[in-house]
Design an enzyme around this catalytic site. Structure first.
Site, PDB file in Angstrom:
ATOM      1  N   HIS A   1       6.092   6.840  -8.043  1.00 40.67           N
ATOM      2  CA  HIS A   1       5.129   5.618  -7.266  1.00 40.67           C
ATOM      3  C   HIS A   1       5.412   4.026  -7.952  1.00 40.67           C
ATOM      4  CE1 HIS A   1       3.368   8.551  -4.515  1.00 40.67           C
ATOM      5  NE2 HIS A   1       3.241   7.673  -3.778  1.00 40.67           N
ATOM      6  N   GLY A   2       5.649   4.553  -9.304  1.00 34.02           N
ATOM      7  CA  GLY A   2       5.649   3.096  -9.960  1.00 34.02           C
ATOM      8  C   GLY A   2       5.675   3.389 -11.401  1.00 34.02           C
TER       9      GLY A   2
END
Length: 470
Positions: A322-323
């Site tokens: 996700h990041g």
């Protein structure tokens, strides 16, 4: 370009549909490939080269795997699969995690390594996982290698699900790429899915997002417990209706083009446990990690210690997907630890609680999880959680909190009810009813959603899409 924009709805999409339906079926994949590349190039033309590279390397790899496997050279096929997976992950890692790695090295080294921040290619996390699933499934013998580069390119670059999913595995659409059904009824269903998603995104997500953004800019010392909880609730609803709405629009666009995509959300906020929540949230991502990481590691077929290890690996990677930041990694591990507790410690204890308490338990843990997700750093996440629990901040309530509670109450109730199947299931019966009055009512409702959403977009200054950064 985003789906919830005037240009997409009134220019790009009509032109695409006209071109797509005018050409014979044998040219539809070519049209789909070309219009998808235009869609992708609209925001950042240079990264089309990266996508074309991904298409080429995975297409050739599929043919190479088939060549080795037909000759029984499984060792070479295995190496080819590993090399291609490494290239895919290398490209993703370079563009997404290069800066994160350098920043952390600079924090511990006695000198700084200079670097330039790279813009993240939109949708790279999604199409990388799609191409990897294709190569792995060819190696496993689950699908046959695609021999037509145009067809394979259309699969990888398909604009309906390119930038936000669902993550469509090649095995799910292999037959549809060769032959798919298009009809007025299916097209109509697609329009309804699209409008449903458009309404979720524009009318609910954007307005809940405005509340969250206004609260997020306040300092911890200026935020009361009430305000912090309202901000967290607003983001909780924003991300569901933003991502869920976009997924609905993707499913609708797919139907318009003759494809059937899996549903990515199944009312996750009605879950009665975190285990249940992750069966309902971002289903395509969860199933991808289960199929290509968790099971190959041994899943739960190994001893308890290794099974716990496998869960932590999967959820650490889920967070990292996700990041490129520590708060995302801790967000993934946060869920991994809760899932381990539910599986090995709580076991059936949750099921013995009243249904309402199960829901409260789940949604509170999910909301604290979103704090980790939306915070710019791990430290700010801890600070925000502290404010929610009454540690620091501006007391239990303040004028800001009361203002957003009163002004956003109706929208909050609509969002909360809209996150359950209560309205949708009843309305779905009307959609498929033979009663002409119910059918007319459905048309009026969808027309209303379209007109109100359009009016909002014409004057809107706030129309982000959260998952662009993933």
């Amino acid at each position: 370009m985003i789906f919830s924009s005037i240009f997409f709805v009134f220019a790009y999409l009509p032109i695409v549909l006209i071109l797509y339906y005018l050409v014979p079926f044998k040219f539809k994949n070519l049209v789909l490939l070309l219009v998808s590349l235009v869609f992708y190039a609209w925001g950042e033309p240079v990264y089309v080269v990266l996508m074309l590279f991904s298409i080429a390397i995975n297409f050739v790899s599929g043919l190479e795997l088939e060549y080795f496997m037909d000759r029984g050279e499984m060792r070479k096929a295995k190496y080819a699969c590993i090399v291609t997976a490494a290239i895919n992950l290398g490209v993703l890692g370079f563009y997404k995690y290069y800066g994160f790695v350098i920043e952390n090295l600079n924090a511990i080294l006695p000198f700084d390594i200079p670097y330039t921040k790279l813009a993240l290619p939109i949708g790279i996390s999604f199409y990388t996982f799609q191409t990897m699933s294709y190569v792995i499934d060819v190696y496993r013998g689950k699908v046959k290698a695609q021999h037509n580069p145009i067809t394979f390119g259309a699969y990888v670059s398909m604009f309906p699900q390119l930038i936000a999913g669902p993550i469509v595995r090649y095995s799910d659409v292999e037959q549809q790429l060769m032959k798919r059904t298009m009809s007025i009824r299916k097209f109509g269903d697609g329009v309804m899915w699209f409008l449903q998603g458009l309404g979720k995104k524009v009318l609910i997500a954007n307005n809940m997002g405005s509340i969250y953004e206004a609260i997020a800019v306040l300092g911890a010392s200026e935020t009361s417990v009430l305000t912090a909880w309202i901000g967290c609730f607003a983001y909780t609803m924003q991300i569901y209706f933003d991502f869920g709405g976009y997924s609905d629009m993707a499913i609708g666009l797919g139907k318009m083009l003759g494809f059937e995509f899996m549903e990515n959300f199944n009312y996750p906020y009605t879950a009665k446990s975190i285990t249940d929540f992750w069966r309902r949230w971002h289903i395509s991502l969860s199933s991808w990690f289960k199929e290509y990481v968790y099971i190959p590691l041994g899943g739960n077929r190994v001893g308890q210690a290794k099974s716990i290890r496998n869960l932590l690996i999967v959820w650490g990677l889920t967070g990292l997907w996700h990041g490129a930041a520590w708060n995302f990694i801790f967000w993934g591990l946060y869920y991994g630890i809760i899932l381990i507790i539910e599986k090995y410690i709580l076991k059936g204890a949750l099921e013995k609680l009243p249904s309402a308490l199960q829901h409260v338990y789940t949604i509170v843990l999910v909301m604290f999880g979103w704090v980790l997700f939306f915070s710019p750093s791990l430290g700010s996440a801890v600070s925000y959680m502290g404010t929610m629990l009454g540690i620091g901040g501006a007391g239990l309530a303040d004028l800001t909190g009361w203002y957003y509670l009163k002004s956003g109450l109706v929208l909050g109730i609509i969002a909360a009810v809209g996150s359950t199947p209560v309205v949708y299931r009843r309305f779905s019966k009307w959609e498929h009813s033979r009663n002409p009055y119910k059918q007319i009512a459905c048309v009026v409702v969808y027309a209303g959603i379209f007109l109100i959403s359009t009016a909002y977009l014409v004057n809107a200054t706030y129309n982000p899409f959260l998952y662009f950064r993933f």
